[in-house]
Design an enzyme around this catalytic site. Sequence first.
Site, PDB file in Angstrom:
ATOM      1  N   GLY A  10       0.827  -1.206   0.000  1.00 33.61           N
ATOM      2  CA  GLY A  10       0.000   0.000   0.000  1.00 33.61           C
ATOM      3  C   GLY A  10       0.859   1.251   0.000  1.00 33.61           C
ATOM      4  O   GLY A  10       2.093   1.201  -0.073  1.00 33.61           O
ATOM      5  N   LEU A  33      -3.766  -7.489  -1.620  1.00 31.66           N
ATOM      6  CA  LEU A  33      -3.941  -6.831  -2.920  1.00 31.66           C
ATOM      7  C   LEU A  33      -5.350  -6.270  -3.119  1.00 31.66           C
ATOM      8  O   LEU A  33      -5.773  -6.015  -4.246  1.00 31.66           O
ATOM      9  CB  LEU A  33      -3.596  -7.790  -4.079  1.00 31.66           C
ATOM     10  N   SER A  34      -6.078  -6.062  -2.022  1.00 29.35           N
ATOM     11  CA  SER A  34      -7.440  -5.518  -2.146  1.00 29.35           C
ATOM     12  C   SER A  34      -7.435  -4.045  -2.532  1.00 29.35           C
ATOM     13  O   SER A  34      -8.387  -3.549  -3.121  1.00 29.35           O
ATOM     14  CB  SER A  34      -8.221  -5.708  -0.841  1.00 29.35           C
ATOM     15  N   SER A 125      -4.101   6.526  13.907  1.00 26.05           N
ATOM     16  CA  SER A 125      -4.575   7.681  13.156  1.00 26.05           C
ATOM     17  C   SER A 125      -5.012   8.797  14.091  1.00 26.05           C
ATOM     18  O   SER A 125      -5.466   8.553  15.210  1.00 26.05           O
ATOM     19  CB  SER A 125      -5.764   7.242  12.300  1.00 26.05           C
ATOM     20  N   THR A 127      -7.570  10.238  13.777  1.00 26.02           N
ATOM     21  CA  THR A 127      -9.033  10.127  13.921  1.00 26.02           C
ATOM     22  C   THR A 127      -9.424   9.694  15.326  1.00 26.02           C
ATOM     23  O   THR A 127     -10.569   9.893  15.730  1.00 26.02           O
ATOM     24  CB  THR A 127      -9.633   9.131  12.904  1.00 26.02           C
ATOM     25  N   TYR A 150     -14.436   3.743  10.892  1.00 26.51           N
ATOM     26  CA  TYR A 150     -12.985   3.664  10.681  1.00 26.51           C
ATOM     27  C   TYR A 150     -12.227   4.177  11.906  1.00 26.51           C
ATOM     28  O   TYR A 150     -11.329   3.513  12.435  1.00 26.51           O
ATOM     29  CB  TYR A 150     -12.563   4.471   9.447  1.00 26.51           C
ATOM     30  N   LYS A 154      -9.664   2.173  14.880  1.00 24.35           N
ATOM     31  CA  LYS A 154      -8.329   2.576  15.335  1.00 24.35           C
ATOM     32  C   LYS A 154      -8.303   2.708  16.858  1.00 24.35           C
ATOM     33  O   LYS A 154      -7.334   2.308  17.515  1.00 24.35           O
ATOM     34  CB  LYS A 154      -7.902   3.884  14.664  1.00 24.35           C
ATOM     35  N   PHE A 178      -1.271  11.890  10.831  1.00 28.30           N
ATOM     36  CA  PHE A 178      -2.246  12.835  10.333  1.00 28.30           C
ATOM     37  C   PHE A 178      -2.480  12.514   8.836  1.00 28.30           C
ATOM     38  O   PHE A 178      -2.880  11.398   8.545  1.00 28.30           O
ATOM     39  CB  PHE A 178      -1.810  14.253  10.708  1.00 28.30           C
ATOM     40  N   GLY A 297     -19.050  12.356   8.851  1.00 24.35           N
ATOM     41  CA  GLY A 297     -17.838  11.770   9.422  1.00 24.35           C
ATOM     42  C   GLY A 297     -16.647  12.702   9.415  1.00 24.35           C
ATOM     43  O   GLY A 297     -15.643  12.438  10.070  1.00 24.35           O
TER      44      GLY A 297
END
Length: 338
Positions: A10, A33-34, A125, A127, A150, A154, A178, A297
């Site tokens: 990624g 590999l998604s 993250s 978040t 999401y 985390k 960030f 969100g």
Amino acid sequence: MKIVVTGGLGFIGSHTVVELQNQGFEVVIVDDLSNSSEEVVNGITSITNQKPVFEKLDLREKSKVQEFFKKHQDISGVIHFAASKAVGESVGNPLLYYENNINALVYLLQELKELPEASFIFSSSCTVYGQAEKMPITEDAPVQAAMSPYGNTKQIGEEIIIDTAKVTNISAILLRYFNPIGAHPSAAIGELPLGVPQNLVPFITQTGLGLRKELSVYGDDYPTTDGTCVRDYIHVVDLAKAHVIALKRLLDKKNLEKVETFNLGTGTGSSVLEVIQSFEKVSGQKLPYKIVDRREGDITSAYANTDKANNVLGWKAESTLDEAMESAWKWEQKVRQQ
């Protein structure tokens, strides 16, 4: 030392593999590999002159994870990137995010706790802070109720790691980053999302090339200088280097606690319109965009206080927004020429 990098093909993972190999580590990449391509292995190899081991593996398959660890018993550490990561998508498909981001983490930790000792770097993250009450955000800022599934994964992931480290030989560092942008200066690897980009900068660069008609700016009525959301955009190479520094801290047993937490950012907030202006500056062209309604969100503002990472890890972000944007644009142009 053998290091497993999950999600290593990624965006952030591939740049971290490069930095690990540059520092002499042996790397085993795990990726399903998604949201990546096996072609990235060639990009990494071209930069480092060393081909990493790659194993295609879906970490949600517990038996396959067990088989992997039986095969690779001499692991010194794991850097865990593999996760679904789009805020908007997580709102629409929460169960996918809970399965992918939580189950995979649990199965990894179940295998690592059987080792005499293990160093674990977790891709967390900003978040987790939700809409923080004070800017810039320090590591001591309270973890707020998550604004998206999401973000919740985390938060839960951090709690799982903390609880596990208390009763096992796993030591961990949680890296709360960030907004990573940019690409390797060689333009051999970069951010290449499959389908419609969920992140701002690849959508900008694709729009700049004409692959997208225009960029949608989600809201211009936020309480910021120009009404658009503010984020802390960090060059991915700076971010990748921080992972290697954090890993070495654990391997050298310099960590002061079983689980440590660090913010990774530049310490500067940039609005969406400022990011667009940066692109226009480095590309020399105007970007077509339109203001649309706010997106569920999204938070108003988030940028890091990086003092802890600067002083304790000895790491500092070096690249500017323009430099990061220029590398992203160079990468996008190269990818589309192939």
